[in-house]
Design a protein around this motif. Structure first.
Motif, mmCIF file in Angstrom:
data_model
loop_
_atom_site.group_PDB
_atom_site.id
_atom_site.type_symbol
_atom_site.label_atom_id
_atom_site.label_comp_id
_atom_site.label_asym_id
_atom_site.label_seq_id
_atom_site.Cartn_x
_atom_site.Cartn_y
_atom_site.Cartn_z
ATOM 1 N N UNK A 1 25.421 -6.952 -16.670
ATOM 2 C CA UNK A 1 26.528 -6.891 -15.717
ATOM 3 C C UNK A 1 27.728 -7.692 -16.195
ATOM 4 N N UNK A 2 27.479 -8.858 -16.778
ATOM 5 C CA UNK A 2 28.597 -9.684 -17.252
ATOM 6 C C UNK A 2 29.386 -8.974 -18.345
ATOM 7 N N UNK A 3 28.674 -8.265 -19.236
ATOM 8 C CA UNK A 3 29.360 -7.547 -20.306
ATOM 9 C C UNK A 3 30.187 -6.393 -19.750
ATOM 10 N N UNK A 4 29.658 -5.717 -18.731
ATOM 11 C CA UNK A 4 30.401 -4.621 -18.112
ATOM 12 C C UNK A 4 31.679 -5.135 -17.453
ATOM 13 N N UNK A 5 31.586 -6.273 -16.787
ATOM 14 C CA UNK A 5 32.763 -6.845 -16.137
ATOM 15 C C UNK A 5 33.784 -7.318 -17.169
#
Length: 203
Positions: free
Chosen positions: A28-32
């Motif tokens: 999720x952090x990479x997507x954000x």
């Protein structure tokens, strides 16, 4: 082919499907982080243009037609032509001032484009936020995003609205939404973009 042969073939197909590798989802952090980078890239395109079709409804009344949206920095020009009703109008403005042309009794002016659309067209549209949402980016304020397998937004929740991204034009850099559905209760805005144009970004 006899029945046992058909069953065997189906079993092989099912095994093949079950064993097919699935692309691992990004954290999720990479997507954000990727979304933030995309938003920064689009921020360098202060001038943009889209054309396509739009439909707006509040559960009782609505309207639809061909839309052209031209954005030059904070100044915008939105033109809508409805061939069925033979109704057309043009909204031009910038923060703090808007002018609606083409309607009987007009032109009309206000410090709020949203108020003009509501009063004279019965359209409840969060125009300033929509300028961000149509590009697949967040408007100012808190928002939650669900991403598709492509890493692009699939659904955004902001300001009480749910924005669904049904498809993106992957030929553009960055990819731009081609079908956007925004809903809040019975209020609906549906946009299908046929053409995007982004001005070159700043160095």
């Amino acid at each position: 082919m006899n029945r046992p042969g058909i069953l065997a073939l189906l079993a092989l197909v099912l095994v093949g499907c079950a064993g097919a590798p699935r692309r691992p989802a990004l954290p999720a952090d990479d997507l954000l982080l990727a979304q933030a980078a995309r938003e920064a890239q689009l921020a360098r395109h202060a001038d943009w243009r889209l054309s396509g079709r739009i439909a707006v409804s509040d559960g009782r009344d609505g309207g639809s037609g061909q839309i052209t949206w031209i954005q030059r920095g904070e100044r915008y020009e939105i033109t809508l032509n409805a061939p069925v009703s033979r109704r057309s109008w043009r909204l031009v403005g910038e923060p703090g001032h808007a002018r609606l042309e083409g309607l009987d009794g007009g032109p009309f002016s206000s410090d709020s484009a949203e108020a003009l659309l509501q009063e004279h067209l019965d359209w409840t549209v969060p125009l300033s936020d929509l300028a961000a949402w149509v590009r697949g980016i967040r408007a100012p304020g808190s928002a939650s995003i669900r991403f598709a397998d492509s890493g692009l937004p699939e659904r955004m929740e902001q300001g009480g609205w749910s924005i669904d991204y049904r498809s993106f034009d992957q030929a553009l850099d960055p990819p731009m939404p081609s079908r956007v559905f925004a809903t809040r209760g019975e209020r609906r805005v549906r946009l299908q973009v046929g053409d995007w144009s982004l001005a070159p970004g700043s160095p």
